[in-house]
Write a protein that holds these residues in place. Structure first.
Motif, PDB file in Angstrom:
ATOM      1  N   CYS A   1     -11.015  -2.916   3.117  1.00 33.82           N
ATOM      2  CA  CYS A   1     -10.665  -2.842   1.873  1.00 33.82           C
ATOM      3  C   CYS A   1     -11.998  -3.654   0.853  1.00 33.82           C
ATOM      4  O   CYS A   1     -12.941  -2.572   0.251  1.00 33.82           O
ATOM      5  CB  CYS A   1     -10.173  -3.729   1.284  1.00 33.82           C
TER       6      CYS A   1
ATOM      7  N   ASN B  77      -4.836   4.359   7.644  1.00 33.48           N
ATOM      8  CA  ASN B  77      -5.486   2.898   6.461  1.00 33.48           C
ATOM      9  C   ASN B  77      -5.252   1.434   7.191  1.00 33.48           C
ATOM     10  O   ASN B  77      -6.371   0.622   6.687  1.00 33.48           O
ATOM     11  CB  ASN B  77      -4.034   2.157   5.365  1.00 33.48           C
TER      12      ASN B  77
ATOM     13  N   SER C  58      -3.515  -9.631  -1.569  1.00 35.27           N
ATOM     14  CA  SER C  58      -2.974  -8.579  -1.347  1.00 35.27           C
ATOM     15  C   SER C  58      -3.254  -8.172  -0.269  1.00 35.27           C
ATOM     16  O   SER C  58      -2.266  -6.996   0.150  1.00 35.27           O
ATOM     17  CB  SER C  58      -3.057  -7.063  -2.967  1.00 35.27           C
TER      18      SER C  58
ATOM     19  N   GLU D 111       1.649   1.932  -3.333  1.00 33.70           N
ATOM     20  CA  GLU D 111       0.395   2.547  -4.725  1.00 33.70           C
ATOM     21  C   GLU D 111       0.402   3.847  -4.130  1.00 33.70           C
ATOM     22  O   GLU D 111      -0.227   4.478  -4.413  1.00 33.70           O
ATOM     23  CB  GLU D 111       0.127   1.281  -3.984  1.00 33.70           C
TER      24      GLU D 111
ATOM     25  N   ALA E 129      -7.976   1.023  -1.145  1.00 41.36           N
ATOM     26  CA  ALA E 129      -6.692   1.239   0.446  1.00 41.36           C
ATOM     27  C   ALA E 129      -5.943   2.890  -0.326  1.00 41.36           C
ATOM     28  O   ALA E 129      -6.045   3.938  -0.073  1.00 41.36           O
ATOM     29  CB  ALA E 129      -5.114   0.340   0.579  1.00 41.36           C
ATOM     30  N   ALA E 130      -5.124   2.726  -0.839  1.00 45.54           N
ATOM     31  CA  ALA E 130      -3.987   3.868  -1.791  1.00 45.54           C
ATOM     32  C   ALA E 130      -5.396   5.265  -2.224  1.00 45.54           C
ATOM     33  O   ALA E 130      -4.914   5.868  -1.871  1.00 45.54           O
ATOM     34  CB  ALA E 130      -3.282   3.114  -2.244  1.00 45.54           C
TER      35      ALA E 130
ATOM     36  N   VAL F   7       1.183  -1.251   0.117  1.00 45.58           N
ATOM     37  CA  VAL F   7      -0.084   0.308  -0.060  1.00 45.58           C
ATOM     38  C   VAL F   7       0.750   0.985   0.395  1.00 45.58           C
ATOM     39  O   VAL F   7       0.629   2.076  -1.004  1.00 45.58           O
ATOM     40  CB  VAL F   7      -1.022  -0.162   1.379  1.00 45.58           C
TER      41      VAL F   7
ATOM     42  N   SER G 167       0.671   3.754   6.366  1.00 42.93           N
ATOM     43  CA  SER G 167      -0.081   2.544   6.241  1.00 42.93           C
ATOM     44  C   SER G 167       0.904   1.215   6.837  1.00 42.93           C
ATOM     45  O   SER G 167       2.169   0.558   6.375  1.00 42.93           O
ATOM     46  CB  SER G 167      -0.434   2.047   4.506  1.00 42.93           C
TER      47      SER G 167
ATOM     48  N   ARG H 162      -4.545  -9.290  -6.227  1.00 42.11           N
ATOM     49  CA  ARG H 162      -4.728  -7.676  -6.095  1.00 42.11           C
ATOM     50  C   ARG H 162      -5.982  -7.339  -6.546  1.00 42.11           C
ATOM     51  O   ARG H 162      -6.506  -5.267  -5.903  1.00 42.11           O
ATOM     52  CB  ARG H 162      -3.798  -6.586  -6.782  1.00 42.11           C
TER      53      ARG H 162
ATOM     54  N   ILE I  18      -5.981  -2.894  -3.469  1.00 41.21           N
ATOM     55  CA  ILE I  18      -4.557  -1.604  -2.578  1.00 41.21           C
ATOM     56  C   ILE I  18      -5.012  -0.492  -3.490  1.00 41.21           C
ATOM     57  O   ILE I  18      -4.531   0.140  -2.506  1.00 41.21           O
ATOM     58  CB  ILE I  18      -2.870  -2.176  -3.771  1.00 41.21           C
ATOM     59  N   ARG I  19      -5.718  -0.131  -4.390  1.00 43.42           N
ATOM     60  CA  ARG I  19      -5.947   1.207  -4.522  1.00 43.42           C
ATOM     61  C   ARG I  19      -7.180   1.633  -4.391  1.00 43.42           C
ATOM     62  O   ARG I  19      -6.905   2.386  -3.341  1.00 43.42           O
ATOM     63  CB  ARG I  19      -5.895   1.361  -6.359  1.00 43.42           C
TER      64      ARG I  19
END
Lengths: 392, 392
Positions: free
Chosen positions: A187, A147, A217, A70, A380-381, A67, A124, A298, A376-377
């Motif tokens: 997530c 996160n 992920s 990302e 999260a990030a 993360v 994170s 992921r 991940i996107r």
């Protein structure tokens, strides 16, 4: 404002290089292990911000994780303005170098002094790091976007999906010059609510039954690497290496690895239950979930059955979703083309398909949908950076 | 009766040999392609039957397919008595040889004359072959156990899971000397109902929400081979070969490949809906399903949410399931050990775990469970052979 940002450069480093077909469509050249994140920005913008004196100072805590990496990619792609960037990690990674937007950064060890003069801290690095350093950063005047699950259910800490409940953080701004903590939801919750919320707004969700298909992920970069390693081993006739998970993951699936709580639900499932109530500000909404880890890299998928208070037919639902921010409808029945985790990998939008009237419910009070989103996107990030954007 | 059967021998043949960790725990030495099925019988029995003059004559239609191969393995393991064995396949495979229980058999081409003098015909060669040859075989006096969907919903054709509704085929016996057709339900239905029926008997299921995690084997041996090939290709940085499915399957998942029907449900999902009603003889039971193909080889998983008419607490449910025939409970909350497709691969029993009160329902009227079962075995071949055993 000067156009100072340049593309993130690929970084030297060891680690297996994999094709996009393992890790998702836009990750060519990406390394699994080590610090690396070459990518093509998906949304070039007219005004490029990036490094600019008028921007906030930003710290990324846990920058070497999946993360954390990302965070950098998303900050760059979205031209997030920053006057200073501090990359923090554990002692183990301190001293390593990362090239970001054409500049060289040395990773610093996370300490109590790290947040001196930092306006925004993107965390994170796991729950215990957040618990120890999050409040400290906030006391020092930093707005923490966390996160981890550490503060999600704490009263007074906004739990935010910007497309869903940005209003709950409207009182927190950089211009207040005051520290705060804002939590990024789990997530699975983010991906579920991106699709469910537009429908909820229209017809009010009474009850939701969710079954997840969760990617490696979510357990971090090391879990992704283990899935890849195990798959190679199993294909080569060797015993699979089980360090992250205590069982074979390759060509298998299993109940989510989080601890099972007293009521028989695991923690991941309870996050979906509790976070949905907080984000929707609706303590009455009924949610049950079964969370399963599948051998995908992921992006998560979720099968969601919805029961509504008011009528909502499938065509109206499809129309609502096709207009929803951050959502893309992939629902081609004749071509049998629906969302897949691989196709949403490294994408911002959550994909929704299989939108249909639930035939087990009378009238138009029920729908089944199938949702995929990059863990991940948006899981999260991206969601965290979108929260940070709301602070500007 | 003489102990005439011997173990199935491994067969010569080309094809990639894979470890048990890809294909399941008891399949060491098994080949994916070609005709091969070395295995260790899981349940040695005191009285060995196999080839015996007093047994029925048996035909296996589609013997080169994944299920056809499993028919042979299961017949052998269970010492199914037979006086004669006819192995039928398409012209393409005719003339090839199979060694079964120490004897050599030549595969014969399936023709209209194939069923002359055959008492029991086990069909698994697809719906169109069943439609063409099934009624013909029955007219010639054979009792057809059909693994395709061709006759499942036909009035008068029993649709049987022996542990669930053996009574519905009680009128069909070999001793009647009369042909008939009995249908084997779809794999997802069998696996679901193995777990749901014992609970249904106790508390009557009103509504069921099912999300599946389906293995490659449901699409045949070629799909399993394609998943393996794709995985190798993707790991090697090559484009994945897409012959069976029109998309990448390795490290991905997708909505079930069956055609989507007018109501937005795909055919696989409608099988779960309709077959459940027929097997339970309950046209009122409400079922909704979302069927997803996951990159697993030969066992399906299903997340099942149940709503009951009468109360049923989770402890009683666990006790009921632990006593149910053909079901094994794997429900270790503290050890986070629950059913996985790999662990049920090549096993007879359907594994059930994650048995818990559904917190989205008031009182004890709801449960969530997670079920895994071998698609080729209980989902197809074993169930069919169990049906055949009821004919004796």
């Amino acid at each position: 404002m000067a156009a100072l940002s340049v593309q993130m450069g690929a970084l030297a480093g060891s680690g297996v290089t994999l094709r996009s077909s393992v890790y998702g469509s836009k990750l060519s050249g990406r390394k699994i292990q080590g610090i690396s994140a070459s990518r093509i920005a998906s949304r070039p913008r007219a005004v490029r911000m990036g490094l600019t004196e008028s921007g906030p100072s930003v710290a990324v805590v846990g920058v070497t994780g999946a993360v954390g990496q990302e965070f950098l990619a998303v900050l760059s792609e979205r031209n997030f303005p920053y006057s200073k960037l501090k990359l923090l990690a554990s002692k183990r990674s301190a001293g390593k170098h990362i090239s970001f937007e054409g500049r060289d950064y040395e990773i610093e060890e996370l300490t109590k002094e790290s947040f001196e003069g930092i306006d925004i801290s993107l965390f994170s690095a796991g729950g215990s790091i957040s618990k120890e350093y999050g409040p400290l950063a906030a006391e020092m005047g930093s707005i923490v976007v966390d996160n981890s699950s550490a503060f999600r259910m704490v009263d007074g800490v906004p739990l935010i999906v910007p497309e869903v409940n940005a209003d709950a953080m409207a009182h927190i701004k950089l211009s207040n010059k005051k520290g705060a903590i804002i939590a990024n939801p789990n997530c699975s919750t983010i991906i579920c609510l991106m699709a469910a919320t537009p429908l909820h707004r229209h017809a009010k969700v009474k009850r939701m039954v969710v079954s997840t298909y969760q990617a490696a992920s979510g357990a971090g970069a090391a879990a992704m690497a283990e899935l890849e390693q195990q798959t190679r081993e199993v294909l080569d006739g060797q015993e699979p290496t089980c360090n992250i998970f205590n069982r074979q993951y390759a060509f298998n699936l299993f109940s989510h690895n989080s601890a099972v709580t007293g009521n028989g639900y695991n923690e991941e499932e309870m996050k979906l239950v509790k976070e949905t109530r907080k984000i929707w500000n609706d303590p009455e909404v009924l949610v049950t979930a079964t969370c399963i880890r599948v051998p995908v890299m992921r992006a998560h998928a979720e099968s969601i059955n919805l029961q509504f208070e008011r009528e909502l037919d499938e065509n109206t639902a499809r129309e609502i979703l096709s207009k929803a921010e951050g959502v893309v409808v992939v629902d081609d029945r004749s071509g049998n083309n629906f969302p897949t985790p691989l196709e949403v990998s490294s994408k911002d939008d959550v994909a929704v398909g299989r939108i249909r009237k639930d035939i087990s419910q009378k009238g138009n009070f029920g729908l089944d949908i199938f949702v995929c989103g990059d863990q991940i996107r948006k899981g999260a990030a991206l969601n965290a950076v979108q929260i940070a954007e709301k602070l500007l």
